[in-house]
Design a protein around this motif. Structure first.
Motif, PDB file in Angstrom:
ATOM      1  N   LEU A   1       0.820  -1.209   0.000  1.00 29.13           N
ATOM      2  CA  LEU A   1       0.000   0.000   0.000  1.00 29.13           C
ATOM      3  C   LEU A   1       0.859   1.268   0.000  1.00 29.13           C
ATOM      4  CD1 LEU A   1      -2.807  -1.043   2.492  1.00 29.13           C
ATOM      5  CD2 LEU A   1      -3.022  -0.697   0.020  1.00 29.13           C
ATOM      6  N   ARG A   2       2.006   1.201   0.661  1.00 26.39           N
ATOM      7  CA  ARG A   2       2.888   2.372   0.767  1.00 26.39           C
ATOM      8  C   ARG A   2       3.436   2.809  -0.588  1.00 26.39           C
ATOM      9  NH1 ARG A   2       8.411   2.537   4.368  1.00 26.39           N
ATOM     10  NH2 ARG A   2       8.858   4.728   4.001  1.00 26.39           N
ATOM     11  N   TRP A   3       3.705   1.845  -1.482  1.00 30.64           N
ATOM     12  CA  TRP A   3       4.402   2.168  -2.723  1.00 30.64           C
ATOM     13  C   TRP A   3       3.549   2.032  -3.977  1.00 30.64           C
ATOM     14  CZ3 TRP A   3       8.025   4.595  -0.560  1.00 30.64           C
ATOM     15  CH2 TRP A   3       8.755   4.085   0.502  1.00 30.64           C
ATOM     16  N   THR A   4       2.296   1.675  -3.851  1.00 31.15           N
ATOM     17  CA  THR A   4       1.437   1.501  -5.025  1.00 31.15           C
ATOM     18  C   THR A   4       0.198   2.373  -4.907  1.00 31.15           C
ATOM     19  OG1 THR A   4       0.057  -0.295  -4.139  1.00 31.15           O
ATOM     20  CG2 THR A   4       2.165  -0.939  -5.145  1.00 31.15           C
ATOM     21  N   THR A   5      -0.633   2.304  -5.930  1.00 33.46           N
ATOM     22  CA  THR A   5      -1.894   3.050  -5.905  1.00 33.46           C
ATOM     23  C   THR A   5      -3.078   2.140  -5.588  1.00 33.46           C
ATOM     24  OG1 THR A   5      -2.146   2.791  -8.296  1.00 33.46           O
ATOM     25  CG2 THR A   5      -1.046   4.797  -7.527  1.00 33.46           C
ATOM     26  N   ASP A   6      -2.805   0.886  -5.190  1.00 33.89           N
ATOM     27  CA  ASP A   6      -3.900  -0.014  -4.808  1.00 33.89           C
ATOM     28  C   ASP A   6      -4.616   0.527  -3.576  1.00 33.89           C
ATOM     29  OD1 ASP A   6      -3.718  -1.951  -6.793  1.00 33.89           O
ATOM     30  OD2 ASP A   6      -2.297  -3.177  -5.669  1.00 33.89           O
ATOM     31  N   SER A   7      -5.912   0.275  -3.503  1.00 27.54           N
ATOM     32  CA  SER A   7      -6.724   0.720  -2.382  1.00 27.54           C
ATOM     33  C   SER A   7      -6.704  -0.327  -1.262  1.00 27.54           C
ATOM     34  CB  SER A   7      -8.167   0.923  -2.841  1.00 27.54           C
ATOM     35  OG  SER A   7      -9.025   1.047  -1.735  1.00 27.54           O
ATOM     36  N   PRO A   8      -6.675   0.101  -0.003  1.00 32.92           N
ATOM     37  CA  PRO A   8      -6.749  -0.871   1.094  1.00 32.92           C
ATOM     38  C   PRO A   8      -8.102  -1.586   1.141  1.00 32.92           C
ATOM     39  CG  PRO A   8      -6.817   1.367   1.952  1.00 32.92           C
ATOM     40  CD  PRO A   8      -6.553   1.472   0.477  1.00 32.92           C
ATOM     41  N   ASP A   9      -9.090  -1.048   0.428  1.00 29.48           N
ATOM     42  CA  ASP A   9     -10.428  -1.635   0.398  1.00 29.48           C
ATOM     43  C   ASP A   9     -10.635  -2.561  -0.798  1.00 29.48           C
ATOM     44  OD1 ASP A   9     -11.090  -0.118   2.670  1.00 29.48           O
ATOM     45  OD2 ASP A   9     -11.574   1.603   1.416  1.00 29.48           O
ATOM     46  N   LEU A  10      -9.570  -2.846  -1.545  1.00 25.23           N
ATOM     47  CA  LEU A  10      -9.661  -3.710  -2.720  1.00 25.23           C
ATOM     48  C   LEU A  10     -10.202  -5.086  -2.335  1.00 25.23           C
ATOM     49  CD1 LEU A  10      -8.802  -3.692  -5.767  1.00 25.23           C
ATOM     50  CD2 LEU A  10      -6.701  -4.813  -5.001  1.00 25.23           C
ATOM     51  N   THR A  11     -11.168  -5.575  -3.105  1.00 22.56           N
ATOM     52  CA  THR A  11     -11.755  -6.891  -2.831  1.00 22.56           C
ATOM     53  C   THR A  11     -11.421  -7.864  -3.962  1.00 22.56           C
ATOM     54  OG1 THR A  11     -13.813  -6.450  -4.010  1.00 22.56           O
ATOM     55  CG2 THR A  11     -13.725  -5.785  -1.664  1.00 22.56           C
ATOM     56  N   ALA A  12     -11.620  -9.133  -3.693  1.00 24.82           N
ATOM     57  CA  ALA A  12     -11.413 -10.151  -4.727  1.00 24.82           C
ATOM     58  C   ALA A  12     -12.340  -9.889  -5.916  1.00 24.82           C
ATOM     59  CB  ALA A  12     -11.638 -11.544  -4.158  1.00 24.82           C
ATOM     60  N   ALA A  13     -13.545  -9.430  -5.657  1.00 26.82           N
ATOM     61  CA  ALA A  13     -14.484  -9.123  -6.739  1.00 26.82           C
ATOM     62  C   ALA A  13     -13.948  -7.978  -7.602  1.00 26.82           C
ATOM     63  CB  ALA A  13     -15.860  -8.769  -6.183  1.00 26.82           C
ATOM     64  N   ASP A  14     -13.361  -6.964  -6.957  1.00 29.15           N
ATOM     65  CA  ASP A  14     -12.750  -5.861  -7.705  1.00 29.15           C
ATOM     66  C   ASP A  14     -11.645  -6.395  -8.621  1.00 29.15           C
ATOM     67  OD1 ASP A  14     -14.278  -3.942  -6.296  1.00 29.15           O
ATOM     68  OD2 ASP A  14     -12.703  -3.699  -4.771  1.00 29.15           O
ATOM     69  N   VAL A  15     -10.815  -7.276  -8.079  1.00 26.32           N
ATOM     70  CA  VAL A  15      -9.697  -7.818  -8.852  1.00 26.32           C
ATOM     71  C   VAL A  15     -10.212  -8.686  -9.993  1.00 26.32           C
ATOM     72  CG1 VAL A  15      -7.593  -9.209  -8.768  1.00 26.32           C
ATOM     73  CG2 VAL A  15      -8.146  -7.673  -6.863  1.00 26.32           C
ATOM     74  N   ARG A  16     -11.235  -9.511  -9.729  1.00 28.04           N
ATOM     75  CA  ARG A  16     -11.818 -10.341 -10.795  1.00 28.04           C
ATOM     76  C   ARG A  16     -12.328  -9.471 -11.935  1.00 28.04           C
ATOM     77  NH1 ARG A  16     -13.250 -13.585  -6.558  1.00 28.04           N
ATOM     78  NH2 ARG A  16     -15.268 -12.627  -6.263  1.00 28.04           N
ATOM     79  N   ARG A  17     -12.993  -8.360 -11.605  1.00 26.55           N
ATOM     80  CA  ARG A  17     -13.492  -7.447 -12.637  1.00 26.55           C
ATOM     81  C   ARG A  17     -12.327  -6.844 -13.429  1.00 26.55           C
ATOM     82  NH1 ARG A  17     -17.335  -6.466  -8.742  1.00 26.55           N
ATOM     83  NH2 ARG A  17     -16.215  -4.720  -7.811  1.00 26.55           N
ATOM     84  N   ALA A  18     -11.259  -6.466 -12.736  1.00 32.66           N
ATOM     85  CA  ALA A  18     -10.094  -5.887 -13.422  1.00 32.66           C
ATOM     86  C   ALA A  18      -9.437  -6.913 -14.342  1.00 32.66           C
ATOM     87  CB  ALA A  18      -9.090  -5.367 -12.396  1.00 32.66           C
ATOM     88  N   ILE A  19      -9.341  -8.150 -13.883  1.00 39.76           N
ATOM     89  CA  ILE A  19      -8.759  -9.212 -14.713  1.00 39.76           C
ATOM     90  C   ILE A  19      -9.630  -9.444 -15.943  1.00 39.76           C
ATOM     91  CG2 ILE A  19      -8.258 -11.694 -14.804  1.00 39.76           C
ATOM     92  CD1 ILE A  19      -7.398 -11.432 -11.815  1.00 39.76           C
ATOM     93  N   ALA A  20     -10.932  -9.494 -15.753  1.00 41.54           N
ATOM     94  CA  ALA A  20     -11.852  -9.723 -16.879  1.00 41.54           C
ATOM     95  C   ALA A  20     -11.773  -8.595 -17.904  1.00 41.54           C
ATOM     96  CB  ALA A  20     -13.281  -9.872 -16.364  1.00 41.54           C
ATOM     97  N   ALA A  21     -11.442  -7.394 -17.448  1.00 41.88           N
ATOM     98  CA  ALA A  21     -11.385  -6.238 -18.347  1.00 41.88           C
ATOM     99  C   ALA A  21     -10.044  -6.114 -19.081  1.00 41.88           C
ATOM    100  CB  ALA A  21     -11.652  -4.957 -17.559  1.00 41.88           C
ATOM    101  N   LEU A  22      -9.061  -6.933 -18.707  1.00 39.40           N
ATOM    102  CA  LEU A  22      -7.754  -6.847 -19.367  1.00 39.40           C
ATOM    103  C   LEU A  22      -7.873  -7.256 -20.833  1.00 39.40           C
ATOM    104  CD1 LEU A  22      -5.374  -8.487 -16.723  1.00 39.40           C
ATOM    105  CD2 LEU A  22      -5.391  -6.079 -17.435  1.00 39.40           C
ATOM    106  N   PRO A  23      -7.288  -6.483 -21.732  1.00 36.41           N
ATOM    107  CA  PRO A  23      -7.279  -6.918 -23.132  1.00 36.41           C
ATOM    108  C   PRO A  23      -6.411  -8.165 -23.291  1.00 36.41           C
ATOM    109  CG  PRO A  23      -6.103  -4.821 -22.860  1.00 36.41           C
ATOM    110  CD  PRO A  23      -6.662  -5.193 -21.525  1.00 36.41           C
ATOM    111  N   GLU A  24      -6.652  -8.899 -24.351  1.00 36.72           N
ATOM    112  CA  GLU A  24      -5.919 -10.147 -24.602  1.00 36.72           C
ATOM    113  C   GLU A  24      -4.407  -9.940 -24.629  1.00 36.72           C
ATOM    114  OE1 GLU A  24      -5.409 -14.085 -24.884  1.00 36.72           O
ATOM    115  OE2 GLU A  24      -7.361 -13.129 -24.640  1.00 36.72           O
ATOM    116  N   ASP A  25      -3.972  -8.792 -25.127  1.00 37.14           N
ATOM    117  CA  ASP A  25      -2.536  -8.536 -25.242  1.00 37.14           C
ATOM    118  C   ASP A  25      -1.967  -7.731 -24.065  1.00 37.14           C
ATOM    119  OD1 ASP A  25      -3.787  -6.140 -25.829  1.00 37.14           O
ATOM    120  OD2 ASP A  25      -2.550  -5.691 -27.573  1.00 37.14           O
ATOM    121  N   ALA A  26      -2.696  -7.682 -22.951  1.00 40.50           N
ATOM    122  CA  ALA A  26      -2.245  -6.920 -21.784  1.00 40.50           C
ATOM    123  C   ALA A  26      -0.910  -7.455 -21.272  1.00 40.50           C
ATOM    124  CB  ALA A  26      -3.285  -6.996 -20.671  1.00 40.50           C
TER     125      ALA A  26
END
Length: 152
Positions: A25-50
């Motif tokens: 948290l100190r060195w990134t822009t990730d939120s301390p409130d990040l949930t597994a559901a948030d991460v799943r949505r971000a992964i699903a939104a990644l383009p194929e060539d990400a």
């Protein structure tokens, strides 16, 4: 030895849990409130060539960290973090070397890192890989940072 594997939904809970680490948290822009559901949505939104991967132990498959590259206008900007349980084993150095190689393969003309000026561990990793410190500047989300450049 590490391996960069594409993120899948099965890694979402692990990412969300690790991202709560105060050092991450100190060195990134990730939120301390990040949930597994948030991460799943971000992964699903990644383009194929990400250019985004889970850093894993090549032998055991153990998750070690996160790696990503933002590629714009020929400039690659890698970012990474290592889980607390995996720090000090060289995973960040290996991952950064691999991200540089993949950045060039994806068309990058140069590779730059943005590291918070107080993040000594990340600066050491950058220097081991051959990055050279450049200009200091105020990053809008991270605060006082230094830009490191790698010319291969």
């Amino acid at each position: 030895m590490i391996e960069l594997r594409r993120w899948s939904a099965s890694g979402a809970a692990w990412y969300a849990e690790q991202a709560k680490d105060p050092e991450i948290l100190r060195w990134t822009t990730d939120s301390p409130d990040l949930t597994a559901a948030d991460v799943r949505r971000a992964i699903a939104a990644l383009p194929e060539d990400a250019l985004a991967w889970m850093i894993t132990d090549a032998e055991t498959g153990e998750p070690l960290g996160n790696a990503a590259v933002d590629l714009k206008d020929g400039v690659a900007e890698p970012s990474y973090w290592i889980a607390a349980s995996a720090r000090g084993r060289g995973a960040a150095t290996e991952a950064l070397r691999e991200m540089c190689a993949r950045s060039l393969a994806a068309g990058a003309e140069r590779v730059e890192l943005v590291i918070h000026r107080d993040n000594a561990a990340s600066a050491r990793v950058a220097e081991k890989v051959g990055f050279v410190a450049g200009d200091a500047f105020e990053h809008p989300k991270l605060g006082p940072c230094v830009r490191y450049r790698w010319d291969g």
